[in-house]
Enzyme design. Structure first.
Site, short mmCIF file in Angstrom:
data_model
loop_
_atom_site.label_atom_id
_atom_site.label_comp_id
_atom_site.label_asym_id
_atom_site.label_seq_id
_atom_site.Cartn_x
_atom_site.Cartn_y
_atom_site.Cartn_z
CG ASP A 38 -27.77 -10.25 0.00
OD1 ASP A 38 -27.08 -11.01 1.04
OD2 ASP A 38 -28.84 -9.46 0.90
CG HIS A 245 -3.96 -30.79 -3.63
ND1 HIS A 245 -4.98 -29.98 -5.43
CD2 HIS A 245 -3.13 -30.40 -3.65
CE1 HIS A 245 -3.94 -29.98 -5.77
NE2 HIS A 245 -2.64 -30.42 -5.22
CG ASP A 262 1.41 -25.83 1.64
OD1 ASP A 262 1.92 -24.95 1.71
OD2 ASP A 262 1.75 -26.92 0.34
CG ASP A 273 3.75 -22.45 -1.03
OD1 ASP A 273 2.94 -23.14 -0.79
OD2 ASP A 273 3.81 -22.76 -2.68
CG HIS A 356 4.74 -32.80 -5.12
ND1 HIS A 356 5.71 -31.77 -5.24
CD2 HIS A 356 4.02 -33.83 -4.04
CE1 HIS A 356 6.12 -32.31 -3.79
NE2 HIS A 356 5.60 -32.58 -3.36
CG HIS A 360 4.85 -23.38 -7.11
ND1 HIS A 360 4.73 -21.85 -6.63
CD2 HIS A 360 4.52 -24.74 -6.38
CE1 HIS A 360 4.18 -22.75 -5.70
NE2 HIS A 360 4.35 -24.06 -5.07
CG HIS A 367 0.89 -22.74 -8.34
ND1 HIS A 367 0.18 -24.46 -8.72
CD2 HIS A 367 1.39 -23.19 -7.29
CE1 HIS A 367 -0.23 -24.67 -7.18
NE2 HIS A 367 0.63 -24.74 -6.40
CD GLU A 410 6.34 -26.92 -4.13
OE1 GLU A 410 4.91 -27.27 -2.77
OE2 GLU A 410 5.85 -25.94 -4.27
CE1 TYR A 414 3.48 -35.27 0.44
CE2 TYR A 414 4.42 -36.37 -0.93
CZ TYR A 414 3.90 -35.27 -0.60
OH TYR A 414 4.45 -33.62 -0.83
NE ARG A 431 3.77 -29.63 0.00
CZ ARG A 431 2.82 -30.18 0.41
NH1 ARG A 431 2.40 -31.93 0.27
NH2 ARG A 431 1.38 -29.45 0.59
CD GLU A 433 5.81 -24.49 -0.94
OE1 GLU A 433 4.89 -25.13 0.49
OE2 GLU A 433 5.39 -24.15 -1.40
#
Ligand code: GLY
Ligand code: MN
Ligand code: MN
Length: 462
Positions: A38, A245, A262, A273, A356, A360, A367, A410, A414, A431, A433
């Site tokens: 609950d 991710h 990130d 972001d 990638h 975006h 996104h 970004e 890698y 990265r 960004e």
């Protein structure tokens, strides 16, 4: 009671003008979602609904008709429930508080919606957003159809409301830009805190874990009044940075390795972001610095390509051009095998290390919504064969950037261990960004409260 912000009524009026004669729109907010037994997940309103109301309670639904009239369905006042779950605005107070024309209890939706839909020509609602909504709309329409013998007209057309709303949301007004600047500033400070915590703990000889840095981010977000992270924070130490991710976990943060974070807060419904990659102990090694400077140069090129009149794809193409040359210069790719930088681009050989896109849309959703194709040119279709998969790809001209659009920039690299890849670069993931508001002459980076230059990062970690 304070006056409702007129911008929500203005947005509803703009939407109404797009529905066409006899059109009516239904916009529910998000339901509360059970987490286990609950206990619910922390509630987050639906972005479209919030855009048109500024209202954050669950259990509500907005109806807007083409003549501009708006009706809100919301949770009824219920003192017993309010003791447990908190204050409810209630239908009696909603018109004055939110500027809607009428308000009813959400319990009356199934009775009143058929009446609101009767004698309309078309009904609009967001497709593929709310589980079960299409069936509910069908139920309301069936109630109208049951009355056609008495002269009622049933809407003959259904349209996806996301189409006009996405176009509206794509250009951020001054109010939205102001919130996004503040969200960017909060997130920037959070990144600085995390970098400094990492260096401080390592200098003190402490056992640093990814979650220690995640804790700094969360502290900084909430301390500054942001409601929650805009998405699951990535805090990736060492080789974890090569997992795109990866989520903040418990891996050790070690001297000599990089950390990729990130993370961005959500402030008053708007996301930020940011990604920064930094040496855990505050000093880049030679190979780390070489890759870092390459990613930063590629981001500089993307930023320079971001301005009104350019295309959404231009920053990506600018990034790839710099990365392709850099991958050859640093020996990540072998000139004797792949050829020139143009060959690297044409064969998509950079994809081994950069898989990638460069950005975006950013807004209420991290996104964010909005077509990536220029609407006036959707008919200009071309085809090409993808050099890696061999698939035929259908291309349409990418979106022309306009002032007030907000996008991330970004680029990254890698490096997973592989034959022929210099060992000194193995397991490095980088990265960088930032969030950019498109302006007439270029773009405004709203996340540069945290530096990007390697020397500046080293200085703030000292
Ligand atoms: N943080 C999600 C992204 O960068 O797209
Ligand atoms: Mn992003
Ligand atoms: Mn990100």
């Amino acid at each position: 009671m304070s006056q409702p912000n007129p911008l929500y009524a203005e947005r509803r009026a703009r939407l109404a003008s797009m529905l066409g004669e006899g059109g009516i729109a239904i916009i529910p907010t998000a339901p509360a979602r059970p987490r286990n037994r609950d206990t619910d997940y922390l509630y987050r309103h639906d972005s479209y609904f919030y855009y048109l109301t500024g209202f954050t309670e669950p259990g509500a639904c907005l109806v807007v008709s083409h003549d501009g009239r708006s009706t809100l369905f919301c949770q009824p006042k219920d003192l017993e429930r309010e003791i447990w779950d908190g204050y409810r605005l209630g239908p009696a107070a909603a018109p004055a508080a939110l500027g809607v024309d009428a308000a009813h209890s959400a319990a009356e939706l199934d009775t009143l919606l058929p009446r609101l839909l009767e004698n309309r020509s078309s009904v609009w609602y967001p497709f593929a957003i709310h589980h079960g909504l299409a069936a509910r709309v069908e139920g309301w329409l069936n109630a109208v159809r049951a009355r056609v013998r008495y002269g009622a007209l049933c809407p003959a057309q259904q349209h996806d409301l996301c189409t006009p709303l996405d176009e509206m949301r794509l250009i951020k007004d001054a109010h939205e830009q102001d919130i996004m600047r503040r969200a960017g500033a909060i997130s920037a400070q959070a990144h600085i805190r995390a970098m400094q915590r990492s260096a401080r703990m390592l200098r003190a000889g402490e056992d640093v874990r990814e979650y220690h840095l995640d804790a700094e981010l969360l502290h900084a977000f909430r301390e500054a009044g942001s409601q929650y992270p805009a998405y699951g924070s990535i805090v990736a130490a060492g080789a974890n940075a090569c997992v795109l991710h990866y989520q903040a976990d418990a891996a050790p943060v070690r001297s000599g390795e990089l950390v990729l974070i990130d993370a961005g807060c959500e402030l008053d419904g708007y996301a930020s972001d940011i990604t920064r990659t930094f040496p855990a102990d505050g000093r880049f090694t030679g190979p780390q610095r070489a890759l870092y400077d390459l990613v930063l140069a590629s981001q500089d090129a993307a930023v320079a390509a971001t301005r009104a009149g350019a295309r959404f794809n231009d920053p990506h193409d600018a990034t790839v051009a710099v990365l392709a040359q850099g991958m050859l210069d640093l020996g990540l790719l072998d000139r004797n095998k792949v050829g020139t930088a143009q060959d690297v681009i044409d064969k998509r050989a950079y994809f081994q290390f950069y898989m990638h896109r460069t950005g975006h849309w950013l807004g209420m959703d991290v996104h964010d919504c909005g077509s990536y194709v220029e609407p006036s040119e959707v008919g200009q279709v071309s085809e090409r064969r993808d050099p890696l998969s061999g698939e035929i790809i259908t291309n349409r001209p990418s979106r022309v950037l306009r002032p007030g659009m907000v996008l991330t920039i970004e680029p990254g690299i890698y490096v997973r261990p592989a034959e022929g890849v210099p060992a000194q670069f193995h397991n490095i993931g980088i990265r960088i960004e930032d969030d950019a508001i498109v302006t007439d002459t270029g773009c405004e980076l709203v996340t540069r409260g945290v530096p990007v230059k390697a020397d500046e990062i080293e200085a703030l970690m000292r």
